[in-house]
Design a protein around this motif. Sequence first.
Motif, PDB file in Angstrom:
ATOM      1  N   UNK A 160      72.193  -7.513  59.822  1.00  0.00           N
ATOM      2  CA  UNK A 160      72.986  -6.498  59.127  1.00  0.00           C
ATOM      3  C   UNK A 160      74.448  -6.937  59.025  1.00  0.00           C
ATOM      4  N   UNK A 161      74.957  -7.576  60.065  1.00  0.00           N
ATOM      5  CA  UNK A 161      76.323  -8.102  60.006  1.00  0.00           C
ATOM      6  C   UNK A 161      76.435  -9.167  58.918  1.00  0.00           C
ATOM      7  N   UNK A 162      75.413  -9.989  58.758  1.00  0.00           N
ATOM      8  CA  UNK A 162      75.443 -11.028  57.723  1.00  0.00           C
ATOM      9  C   UNK A 162      75.469 -10.429  56.312  1.00  0.00           C
ATOM     10  N   UNK A 163      75.037  -9.186  56.182  1.00  0.00           N
ATOM     11  CA  UNK A 163      75.061  -8.492  54.898  1.00  0.00           C
ATOM     12  C   UNK A 163      76.421  -7.857  54.601  1.00  0.00           C
ATOM     13  N   UNK A 164      77.321  -7.861  55.600  1.00  0.00           N
ATOM     14  CA  UNK A 164      78.660  -7.362  55.359  1.00  0.00           C
ATOM     15  C   UNK A 164      79.091  -6.170  56.182  1.00  0.00           C
ATOM     16  N   UNK A 165      78.226  -5.658  57.047  1.00  0.00           N
ATOM     17  CA  UNK A 165      78.607  -4.532  57.892  1.00  0.00           C
ATOM     18  C   UNK A 165      79.622  -4.983  58.931  1.00  0.00           C
ATOM     19  N   UNK A 166      80.645  -4.173  59.138  1.00  0.00           N
ATOM     20  CA  UNK A 166      81.680  -4.515  60.122  1.00  0.00           C
ATOM     21  C   UNK A 166      81.314  -4.017  61.518  1.00  0.00           C
ATOM     22  N   UNK A 167      80.776  -2.816  61.595  1.00  0.00           N
ATOM     23  CA  UNK A 167      80.381  -2.225  62.875  1.00  0.00           C
ATOM     24  C   UNK A 167      78.914  -1.824  62.774  1.00  0.00           C
ATOM     25  N   UNK A 224      81.611   7.972  65.340  1.00  0.00           N
ATOM     26  CA  UNK A 224      82.821   8.774  65.146  1.00  0.00           C
ATOM     27  C   UNK A 224      84.022   8.065  65.765  1.00  0.00           C
ATOM     28  N   UNK A 225      83.868   7.527  66.966  1.00  0.00           N
ATOM     29  CA  UNK A 225      84.963   6.817  67.630  1.00  0.00           C
ATOM     30  C   UNK A 225      85.410   5.609  66.807  1.00  0.00           C
ATOM     31  N   UNK A 226      84.454   4.892  66.213  1.00  0.00           N
ATOM     32  CA  UNK A 226      84.799   3.713  65.407  1.00  0.00           C
ATOM     33  C   UNK A 226      85.530   4.099  64.134  1.00  0.00           C
ATOM     34  N   UNK A 227      85.271   5.290  63.619  1.00  0.00           N
ATOM     35  CA  UNK A 227      85.852   5.708  62.340  1.00  0.00           C
ATOM     36  C   UNK A 227      87.097   6.569  62.457  1.00  0.00           C
ATOM     37  N   UNK A 228      87.359   7.116  63.632  1.00  0.00           N
ATOM     38  CA  UNK A 228      88.534   7.971  63.795  1.00  0.00           C
ATOM     39  C   UNK A 228      89.792   7.224  63.388  1.00  0.00           C
ATOM     40  N   UNK A 229      90.624   7.912  62.607  1.00  0.00           N
ATOM     41  CA  UNK A 229      91.879   7.314  62.156  1.00  0.00           C
ATOM     42  C   UNK A 229      91.737   6.452  60.919  1.00  0.00           C
ATOM     43  N   UNK A 288      85.029  -3.670  49.072  1.00  0.00           N
ATOM     44  CA  UNK A 288      86.157  -3.548  49.985  1.00  0.00           C
ATOM     45  C   UNK A 288      86.046  -2.431  50.995  1.00  0.00           C
ATOM     46  N   UNK A 289      84.931  -1.715  50.995  1.00  0.00           N
ATOM     47  CA  UNK A 289      84.720  -0.636  51.952  1.00  0.00           C
ATOM     48  C   UNK A 289      84.318  -1.240  53.297  1.00  0.00           C
ATOM     49  N   UNK A 290      84.863  -0.691  54.371  1.00  0.00           N
ATOM     50  CA  UNK A 290      84.432  -1.098  55.703  1.00  0.00           C
ATOM     51  C   UNK A 290      83.130  -0.385  55.995  1.00  0.00           C
ATOM     52  N   UNK A 291      82.067  -1.149  56.169  1.00  0.00           N
ATOM     53  CA  UNK A 291      80.741  -0.590  56.365  1.00  0.00           C
ATOM     54  C   UNK A 291      80.465  -0.441  57.857  1.00  0.00           C
ATOM     55  N   UNK A 292      80.104   0.781  58.246  1.00  0.00           N
ATOM     56  CA  UNK A 292      79.708   1.106  59.611  1.00  0.00           C
ATOM     57  C   UNK A 292      78.284   1.630  59.504  1.00  0.00           C
ATOM     58  N   UNK A 293      77.370   1.055  60.280  1.00  0.00           N
ATOM     59  CA  UNK A 293      75.959   1.402  60.097  1.00  0.00           C
ATOM     60  C   UNK A 293      75.193   1.366  61.408  1.00  0.00           C
ATOM     61  N   UNK A 294      73.919   1.732  61.309  1.00  0.00           N
ATOM     62  CA  UNK A 294      73.007   1.620  62.439  1.00  0.00           C
ATOM     63  C   UNK A 294      71.902   0.636  62.083  1.00  0.00           C
TER      64      UNK A 294
END
Length: 165
Positions: free
Chosen positions: A21-28, A42-47, A6-12
Amino acid sequence: LAAASGVTVVTTASARNHDYVQSLGAKHIFDQTSASVVDDIVAALEGSDFAGAYDAISHPDTVKACAEIVHKLGGGKVATVLPPPESGLPDDVKAVGLFAITIALQHPEVGDAVWRKYVPEALKDGRLQAKPDPLVIKGGLEKVQEGLDRQKAGVSAAKVVIDLQ
């Protein structure tokens, strides 16, 4: 595993691997070569309810970039797969080595829930897949050098496997 929990995954990733990578479940997914990648993340994760960073490479440069992101988001931890650096990080960032066996031994309830319950069931019913896909080189032991050469030349989103039969 992070996305499944249930974690929102943000990656490079490299640009050619964004869809994978998106097919593996990464959101951003952000281009790892972008000069603005730290600020973009940082902008994607702020808030958000930021949990911390996981550095699956753990090269000094990647740990530094993860630490900068964590620092800009208010501090916290960077989990590394190699021994963490002993110095050079912002005061509000702590790097910690994270190993599956350590988690299983120190927190057996987590190890049982993940490795004895979830993973076998999820592999069986397809919710979890063993990735990356294999790049199979057939021909037995005499092909090991070819496999090593292929790995050294650069493999992305695949694992080199030598078929010994």
